[in-house]
Design a protein around this motif. Structure first.
Motif, PDB file in Angstrom:
ATOM      1  N   ARG A 124       0.957  -1.253  -0.142  1.00 20.72           N
ATOM      2  CA  ARG A 124       0.044  -0.162  -0.083  1.00 20.72           C
ATOM      3  C   ARG A 124       1.046   1.376   0.128  1.00 20.72           C
ATOM      4  N   ARG A 125       0.485   2.321  -0.949  1.00 17.76           N
ATOM      5  CA  ARG A 125       1.225   3.381  -0.942  1.00 17.76           C
ATOM      6  C   ARG A 125       0.866   4.412   0.302  1.00 17.76           C
ATOM      7  N   SER A 126       1.677   5.105   0.834  1.00 13.30           N
ATOM      8  CA  SER A 126       1.472   5.901   1.982  1.00 13.30           C
ATOM      9  C   SER A 126       2.242   7.287   1.979  1.00 13.30           C
ATOM     10  N   TRP A 127       1.767   8.298   2.491  1.00 14.15           N
ATOM     11  CA  TRP A 127       2.547   9.606   2.435  1.00 14.15           C
ATOM     12  C   TRP A 127       3.258   9.745   3.817  1.00 14.15           C
ATOM     13  N   ALA A 128       4.212  10.387   3.729  1.00 17.73           N
ATOM     14  CA  ALA A 128       5.045  10.835   4.933  1.00 17.73           C
ATOM     15  C   ALA A 128       5.548  12.285   4.504  1.00 17.73           C
ATOM     16  N   TYR A 129       5.471  13.035   5.554  1.00 19.16           N
ATOM     17  CA  TYR A 129       5.609  14.469   5.699  1.00 19.16           C
ATOM     18  C   TYR A 129       6.655  14.869   6.525  1.00 19.16           C
ATOM     19  N   LEU A 130       7.579  15.850   6.133  1.00 18.01           N
ATOM     20  CA  LEU A 130       8.666  16.576   7.012  1.00 18.01           C
ATOM     21  C   LEU A 130       8.462  18.014   6.631  1.00 18.01           C
ATOM     22  N   ALA A 131       8.536  18.468   7.912  1.00 18.53           N
ATOM     23  CA  ALA A 131       8.510  20.312   7.896  1.00 18.53           C
ATOM     24  C   ALA A 131       9.592  20.880   8.781  1.00 18.53           C
ATOM     25  N   ALA A 132      10.553  21.542   8.577  1.00 21.65           N
ATOM     26  CA  ALA A 132      11.526  21.977   9.352  1.00 21.65           C
ATOM     27  C   ALA A 132      11.501  23.536   9.151  1.00 21.65           C
ATOM     28  N   PHE A 133      11.876  24.260  10.425  1.00 21.82           N
ATOM     29  CA  PHE A 133      11.763  25.602  10.529  1.00 21.82           C
ATOM     30  C   PHE A 133      12.971  26.332  11.500  1.00 21.82           C
ATOM     31  N   ASP A 134      13.450  27.387  11.075  1.00 19.98           N
ATOM     32  CA  ASP A 134      14.679  27.857  12.250  1.00 19.98           C
ATOM     33  C   ASP A 134      14.495  29.440  12.209  1.00 19.98           C
ATOM     34  N   LEU A 135      14.833  29.977  13.410  1.00 18.75           N
ATOM     35  CA  LEU A 135      15.098  31.294  13.207  1.00 18.75           C
ATOM     36  C   LEU A 135      16.363  31.669  13.801  1.00 18.75           C
ATOM     37  N   ALA A 136      16.819  32.747  13.251  1.00 14.98           N
ATOM     38  CA  ALA A 136      18.208  33.062  13.808  1.00 14.98           C
ATOM     39  C   ALA A 136      18.305  34.704  13.917  1.00 14.98           C
ATOM     40  N   GLY A 137      18.966  35.262  14.886  1.00 18.61           N
ATOM     41  CA  GLY A 137      19.227  36.746  14.959  1.00 18.61           C
ATOM     42  C   GLY A 137      20.554  37.059  15.696  1.00 18.61           C
ATOM     43  N   LYS A 138      20.974  38.136  15.437  1.00 17.05           N
ATOM     44  CA  LYS A 138      22.411  38.591  16.149  1.00 17.05           C
ATOM     45  C   LYS A 138      22.391  40.163  16.092  1.00 17.05           C
ATOM     46  N   SER A 139      22.815  40.500  17.222  1.00 17.05           N
ATOM     47  CA  SER A 139      23.154  42.065  17.720  1.00 17.05           C
ATOM     48  C   SER A 139      24.483  42.336  18.089  1.00 17.05           C
ATOM     49  N   LEU A 341      13.988  22.964  13.973  1.00 15.77           N
ATOM     50  CA  LEU A 341      12.818  22.261  14.743  1.00 15.77           C
ATOM     51  C   LEU A 341      12.333  21.335  13.495  1.00 15.77           C
ATOM     52  N   VAL A 342      12.073  20.102  13.700  1.00 22.48           N
ATOM     53  CA  VAL A 342      11.573  19.255  12.759  1.00 22.48           C
ATOM     54  C   VAL A 342      10.176  18.650  13.139  1.00 22.48           C
ATOM     55  N   LEU A 343       9.452  18.460  12.145  1.00 20.92           N
ATOM     56  CA  LEU A 343       8.013  17.967  12.524  1.00 20.92           C
ATOM     57  C   LEU A 343       7.828  17.034  11.374  1.00 20.92           C
ATOM     58  N   ASN A 344       7.744  15.683  11.789  1.00 21.79           N
ATOM     59  CA  ASN A 344       7.561  14.374  11.109  1.00 21.79           C
ATOM     60  C   ASN A 344       5.833  13.995  11.290  1.00 21.79           C
ATOM     61  N   TRP A 345       5.273  13.637  10.034  1.00 19.17           N
ATOM     62  CA  TRP A 345       3.864  13.177  10.386  1.00 19.17           C
ATOM     63  C   TRP A 345       3.450  12.034   9.011  1.00 19.17           C
ATOM     64  N   GLN A 346       2.463  11.693   9.343  1.00 17.92           N
ATOM     65  CA  GLN A 346       1.911  10.528   7.955  1.00 17.92           C
ATOM     66  C   GLN A 346       0.604  10.860   7.958  1.00 17.92           C
TER      67      GLN A 346
END
Length: 346
Positions: A124-139, A341-346
């Motif tokens: 059976r075919r199935s979907w898998a998903y991955l989303a990743a986000f990052d924020l950066a700053g410097k002063s 930060l990584v989020l994996n789901w199906q």
């Protein structure tokens, strides 16, 4: 007295038989729970005290189930019924048509009634998903803010895989753009046999800092899977393709459009460790006419799981090299270090 002892023995047998499925290992250990499935030489049993437990089938002496369960033996025959284990290692499956005798080692698959068999799940075919986000700053001496993101959707089948992906990076330093690039792509591969596969892929994007308004790469070829297991995947590929690049009118000097046939080389590696997952991806696309004109993208990351299910922290670095960028006075290589930060789901 004899009647009393017989009653006690019968009651004890009833209690034992009603507490759940039982697996007895060759070392004499007993595991009580619910046998979910048998697949690939592994027995998965759900327990109240330790959640899901996976036991090597070769280490199991006998097993017994409370309720009917599907059993498929070597040779292709399948039965549905309660399993009763014996001290000699034999299994008796009580079906509507009678009793069938086999052994633990002869069981190919087993699954709960109402569920799909392990073979059906693999087909059976199935979907898998991955989303990743990052924020950066410097002063301080310089002030900068930026963010990066990536997304991948993969449709996995028994013999093929289709992936859609995108990634982007944006950054400003003292109010001036220091990173502004994005790309999207699609990749399809189909297994010819256990080792060989063929693939087609296409990718487009832009890089404002390097003066590239649009770049497109399309390729197709063959891949070879060196290793594929539960803990390790390593695949290399090679083929031919086409590269198109359009540059900004503000580049100095002005660069002509690139329209050229190209080669395509890639590597994908995934290693599951006890404390995380290591992922490597490399894509190298030189033109056939001039091997020194190429694009190279490499991404190496380590995913560390968090207590929250489906989430992990990704530590990594990526190199994006455009060998022709120096023609407009830009640096060829951009290196990005990130924590995402990584989020994996199906």
């Amino acid at each position: 007295m004899n009647k009393l002892l017989a009653s006690i023995a019968a009651f004890a047998l009833f209690v034992v038989s009603s507490i759940g499925d039982v697996i007895v290992t060759k070392s004499g250990s007993k595991i009580v729970g619910k046998i979910q499935e048998i697949d690939g030489g592994k027995i998965k049993i759900s327990t109240d005290f330790a959640g899901d437990i996976v036991v090597d089938q070769t280490q199991v002496e006998q097993m017994t189930t409370d309720d009917p369960i599907f059993v498929s033996i070597e040779g292709g025959a399948s039965f549905s019924g309660k399993i009763t284990g014996s001290d000699d290692g034999s299994l008796k499956v009580t079906t509507e048509k009678g009793r069938m005798t086999t052994s633990v080692s002869n069981v190919k698959e087993s699954w709960q009634i109402g569920s799909m068999s392990p073979t059906e799940k693999k087909m059976r075919r199935s979907w898998a998903y991955l989303a990743a986000f990052d924020l950066a700053g410097k002063s301080g001496n310089k002030s900068s803010t930026g963010f990066g993101m990536s997304f991948r959707a993969t449709l996995n089948g028994p013999d093929d895989r289709l992936s859609f992906f995108t990634r982007a990076n944006f950054e400003e330093t003292d109010g001036i753009k220091s990173a502004d690039d994005a790309r999207v792509g699609v990749d399809y591969s189909n297994q010819i046999n256990d080792e060989w596969n063929w693939y087609v892929s296409s990718e487009l994007g832009r890089d404002v800092i390097k003066g590239t308004d649009l770049f497109v790469t399309t390729a197709g070829g063959f891949g070879y899977t060196i290793t594929k297991s539960d803990s390790r995947f390593l695949n290399i590929r090679g083929g031919v393709g086409y590269r198109f690049e359009e540059y900004s009118d503000f580049s100095t000097p002005i660069r002509e459009q690139l329209n050229a046939a190209s080669l395509d080389f890639g590597l994908e590696h995934k290693e599951t460790l006890t404390w995380g997952t290591l992922v490597n991806r490399i894509k190298f696309t030189p033109t056939i006419e001039d091997f020194g004109s190429f694009r190279l993208y490499q991404d190496t990351a380590l995913d560390l799981p968090l207590k929250a299910d489906q989430y992990s922290v990704r530590l990594g670095f990526a190199n994006d090299c455009d060998s022709d960028a120096d023609l407009s006075g830009k640096k060829e290589l951009d290196t990005t270090y990130y924590i995402r930060l990584v989020l994996n789901w199906q």
